[in-house]
Write a protein that holds these residues in place. Structure first.
Motif, short mmCIF file in Angstrom:
data_model
loop_
_atom_site.label_atom_id
_atom_site.label_comp_id
_atom_site.label_asym_id
_atom_site.label_seq_id
_atom_site.Cartn_x
_atom_site.Cartn_y
_atom_site.Cartn_z
N SER A 105 41.71 -6.82 -6.10
CA SER A 105 43.05 -6.78 -6.69
C SER A 105 43.15 -7.72 -7.89
CB SER A 105 44.12 -7.08 -5.66
OG SER A 105 43.87 -8.27 -4.99
N ALA A 106 42.47 -8.85 -7.85
CA ALA A 106 42.47 -9.76 -9.00
C ALA A 106 41.80 -9.10 -10.20
CB ALA A 106 41.78 -11.07 -8.65
N LEU A 144 38.87 -11.24 1.66
CA LEU A 144 38.33 -11.84 0.44
C LEU A 144 37.96 -10.76 -0.57
CD1 LEU A 144 37.35 -14.36 -1.09
CD2 LEU A 144 35.14 -14.06 0.04
N LEU A 145 37.31 -9.71 -0.10
CA LEU A 145 36.96 -8.60 -1.00
C LEU A 145 38.22 -7.93 -1.55
CD1 LEU A 145 33.94 -6.99 0.88
CD2 LEU A 145 33.90 -8.32 -1.24
N ILE A 168 42.14 -6.18 -15.50
CA ILE A 168 41.90 -4.95 -16.28
C ILE A 168 43.20 -4.34 -16.76
CG2 ILE A 168 41.07 -2.57 -16.06
CD1 ILE A 168 38.86 -3.72 -14.18
N ILE A 169 44.21 -4.29 -15.90
CA ILE A 169 45.50 -3.70 -16.28
C ILE A 169 46.17 -4.53 -17.37
CG2 ILE A 169 47.85 -3.26 -15.45
CD1 ILE A 169 46.52 -2.33 -12.80
N VAL A 170 46.13 -5.84 -17.26
CA VAL A 170 46.73 -6.70 -18.29
C VAL A 170 46.00 -6.50 -19.62
CG1 VAL A 170 47.00 -9.11 -19.01
CG2 VAL A 170 47.67 -8.41 -16.71
N TYR A 171 44.68 -6.41 -19.59
CA TYR A 171 43.91 -6.19 -20.82
C TYR A 171 44.29 -4.86 -21.46
CZ TYR A 171 39.97 -5.13 -23.86
OH TYR A 171 39.21 -4.78 -24.94
N LYS A 172 44.33 -3.79 -20.66
CA LYS A 172 44.68 -2.48 -21.21
C LYS A 172 46.11 -2.47 -21.75
CE LYS A 172 41.44 0.36 -18.63
NZ LYS A 172 41.27 1.47 -17.70
N THR A 173 47.02 -3.14 -21.05
CA THR A 173 48.41 -3.22 -21.52
C THR A 173 48.48 -3.94 -22.86
OG1 THR A 173 49.19 -3.26 -19.23
CG2 THR A 173 50.72 -4.03 -20.93
#
Length: 83
Positions: free
Chosen positions: A35-36, A29-30, A41-46
């Motif tokens: 990973s979610a 679960l952690l 974060i990666i999508v936002y930075k992209t």
């Protein structure tokens, strides 16, 4: 007849079951949550980088147009007069 309803502390029962029998489930679960969050974060930075790139492309186009106009103006001013 007085029957008393029995109340269960469901969050505590679930916590105890997880701690007793489901340690691997907690770890998984952690891992899913981490990973979610990483994906978000990666999508936002992209998206921010894509927006920045688009802004730079627009600025480059404006500079290129301005440069082209200056070259035309220079060539017009340096032409000898026609008699």
């Amino acid at each position: 007849m007085n029957k008393k309803k029995q109340h269960y502390d469901l969050p505590n029962i679930i916590k105890n079951d997880f701690l007793s029998y489901g340690k691997i489930h907690i770890v998984l679960l952690l891992a899913i949550i981490l990973s979610a969050n990483s994906i978000v974060i990666i999508v936002y930075k992209t998206r921010m980088l894509i927006a920045e790139e688009e802004k730079l492309r627009i600025e480059k186009k404006k500079k290129s147009d301005e440069w082209r106009n200056l070259i035309i103006e220079k060539n017009t001013l340096t032409m000898p007069p026609i008699d």
